[in-house]
Design a protein around this motif. Sequence first.
Motif, PDB file in Angstrom:
ATOM      1  N   GLN A 138     -58.302  16.444   4.104  1.00  0.00           N
ATOM      2  CA  GLN A 138     -57.538  17.461   3.412  1.00  0.00           C
ATOM      3  C   GLN A 138     -57.632  18.787   4.142  1.00  0.00           C
ATOM      4  OE1 GLN A 138     -58.158  17.513  -0.747  1.00  0.00           O
ATOM      5  NE2 GLN A 138     -57.456  19.595  -1.020  1.00  0.00           N
TER       6      GLN A 138
ATOM      7  N   HIS B 166     -52.924  15.283  -1.918  1.00  0.00           N
ATOM      8  CA  HIS B 166     -53.518  14.404  -2.910  1.00  0.00           C
ATOM      9  C   HIS B 166     -53.722  13.030  -2.285  1.00  0.00           C
ATOM     10  CE1 HIS B 166     -52.236  17.533  -5.739  1.00  0.00           C
ATOM     11  NE2 HIS B 166     -51.027  17.437  -5.197  1.00  0.00           N
ATOM     12  N   VAL B 167     -54.815  12.396  -2.597  1.00  0.00           N
ATOM     13  CA  VAL B 167     -55.080  11.040  -2.126  1.00  0.00           C
ATOM     14  C   VAL B 167     -54.754  10.095  -3.274  1.00  0.00           C
ATOM     15  CG1 VAL B 167     -56.820   9.466  -1.198  1.00  0.00           C
ATOM     16  CG2 VAL B 167     -56.860  11.884  -0.567  1.00  0.00           C
TER      17      VAL B 167
ATOM     18  N   ARG C 198     -55.843   7.310  -4.360  1.00  0.00           N
ATOM     19  CA  ARG C 198     -56.914   6.737  -5.183  1.00  0.00           C
ATOM     20  C   ARG C 198     -57.413   7.728  -6.244  1.00  0.00           C
ATOM     21  NH1 ARG C 198     -60.433   8.345  -0.739  1.00  0.00           N
ATOM     22  NH2 ARG C 198     -59.579   6.668   0.527  1.00  0.00           N
ATOM     23  N   ASP C 199     -57.159   9.022  -6.015  1.00  0.00           N
ATOM     24  CA  ASP C 199     -57.606  10.031  -6.966  1.00  0.00           C
ATOM     25  C   ASP C 199     -56.608  10.273  -8.091  1.00  0.00           C
ATOM     26  OD1 ASP C 199     -59.888  10.401  -5.462  1.00  0.00           O
ATOM     27  OD2 ASP C 199     -59.020  12.031  -4.274  1.00  0.00           O
ATOM     28  N   GLN C 200     -55.427   9.663  -8.007  1.00  0.00           N
ATOM     29  CA  GLN C 200     -54.422   9.848  -9.043  1.00  0.00           C
ATOM     30  C   GLN C 200     -54.764   8.990 -10.266  1.00  0.00           C
ATOM     31  OE1 GLN C 200     -52.030  12.276  -8.377  1.00  0.00           O
ATOM     32  NE2 GLN C 200     -53.496  12.413  -6.684  1.00  0.00           N
ATOM     33  N   PRO C 201     -54.459   9.466 -11.461  1.00  0.00           N
ATOM     34  CA  PRO C 201     -54.748   8.685 -12.674  1.00  0.00           C
ATOM     35  C   PRO C 201     -54.004   7.352 -12.646  1.00  0.00           C
ATOM     36  CG  PRO C 201     -54.156  10.955 -13.221  1.00  0.00           C
ATOM     37  CD  PRO C 201     -53.861  10.784 -11.769  1.00  0.00           C
ATOM     38  N   THR C 202     -54.678   6.298 -13.030  1.00  0.00           N
ATOM     39  CA  THR C 202     -54.037   4.984 -13.082  1.00  0.00           C
ATOM     40  C   THR C 202     -53.057   4.961 -14.251  1.00  0.00           C
ATOM     41  OG1 THR C 202     -56.010   3.922 -12.185  1.00  0.00           O
ATOM     42  CG2 THR C 202     -54.418   2.507 -13.320  1.00  0.00           C
TER      43      THR C 202
ATOM     44  N   THR D 126     -48.688  13.097  -1.557  1.00  0.00           N
ATOM     45  CA  THR D 126     -49.736  12.159  -1.945  1.00  0.00           C
ATOM     46  C   THR D 126     -49.909  11.148  -0.820  1.00  0.00           C
ATOM     47  OG1 THR D 126     -49.227  12.386  -4.300  1.00  0.00           O
ATOM     48  CG2 THR D 126     -50.460  10.428  -3.625  1.00  0.00           C
TER      49      THR D 126
ATOM     50  N   ASP E 215     -56.384   1.912   0.325  1.00  0.00           N
ATOM     51  CA  ASP E 215     -55.837   2.123  -1.020  1.00  0.00           C
ATOM     52  C   ASP E 215     -54.440   1.534  -1.198  1.00  0.00           C
ATOM     53  OD1 ASP E 215     -58.117   3.621  -1.677  1.00  0.00           O
ATOM     54  OD2 ASP E 215     -57.222   5.437  -0.827  1.00  0.00           O
TER      55      ASP E 215
ATOM     56  N   HIS F 131     -47.933   2.884  -8.460  1.00  0.00           N
ATOM     57  CA  HIS F 131     -47.463   4.269  -8.381  1.00  0.00           C
ATOM     58  C   HIS F 131     -46.071   4.432  -7.782  1.00  0.00           C
ATOM     59  CE1 HIS F 131     -51.372   6.139  -9.462  1.00  0.00           C
ATOM     60  NE2 HIS F 131     -51.899   5.100  -8.837  1.00  0.00           N
TER      61      HIS F 131
END
Length: 380
Positions: free
Chosen positions: A4, A10-11, A13-17, A112, A118, A125
């Motif tokens: 970063q 944004h990565v 894997r860090d986004q809400p499922t 993202t 990932d 997504h």
Amino acid sequence: MFRQSRRTIHVLRDQPTPSLERLSKRARLLPSSPIELETSSSSRILSFPPSHALSSWSAPPRTLLLVQKPDDSRVRSTMESVLSHLTTRYPHLRLIVEPHTARDHPEFHDLTVVEKEDRALLGLHTELILTLGGDGTVLHVSNLFGQGECPPVLCFSMGSLGFLLPFHIDSLAEALHTTLTGPVPVLNRMRLACTPVSASGEVLDRCSDMIVGDAGWQVMNEVTLHRGGQRPLVVVDAYFDGQHLTEAVADGLLLSTPTGSTAYSLAAGGPISHPETDAFLLTPIAPRSLSFRTVILPGRGVVKLQVSDRSRAPAELLVDGREICMLHSGESVIIAKSPFPIPCIERSEGGNSWVRDINSLLQFNVGFRNKSLAPGGSGD
């Protein structure tokens, strides 16, 4: 690994499922309802749309995956224009990119990034995919979604040859607007689901790179067993629905989809097939036989390619040209029609793109002309 910088990155894997409720309401392209026709006898019949009939979105798309050919200066420059258009015209879209795209375009914020480890999260997504490059970018998309369902794909070329690229980049604004608002024609290109197994029928752990999910790995063009390197000819037994079909003594044996008929299969002497054909093409590669030609099999069946006990060497397993692992005597790969095709968005004008492509790209059935007989020729 993508690191970063000062901009907002944004990565994935860090986004809400997404919740199950949200996934059930995600944007999908759904075929139009059957069209009711009235004949001269006043009786009503239902005309079901073909696989490339118009489809409409169940909800407006919110996420877009951008896939660009890496290490290409023209593509890199064009992707900058694409990103600029998207961020200006469609600021509500969440843009997902691979690390090389994010590195190439540091001036764009709020991207993202999906890293290699990932990729399995992409199916949760992504609602729409845009590719920029050649046919290889579409094969890469199939690999990215090799574990299951693939979202609709909008493919752009930059003047290069390609069977999977219905749109030229000059039509970006119009094509993207039409795609996002719908309806659009969609061609569902068949994929193969393949699983390598041991002589006892167990999944081979050493080929774990290609085993994702219960359906096996999803393949767009072909599955190949090949002798590779300087090994002697391989001996492969082909089975269809449990029945022994033939023994191939050859450089290799491949099973392709109709889409893959214009790839390795064609180079090996196989026929050209329309992409809507529901069939497999079993094609030998340099066989030790003058009578072994491509066999066309119905797509409803199951094919097993097994390395024979008589084979003096192992066979290399490749999917869409990627080396997976070596199969030894008694080991095989099981192949069936995948329940997850690649939905490719087509142009709404200009007729069937496949007909156009085999004429313009392959010069299908174009004969040799004697220039002396053409207007203005000398006739000598």
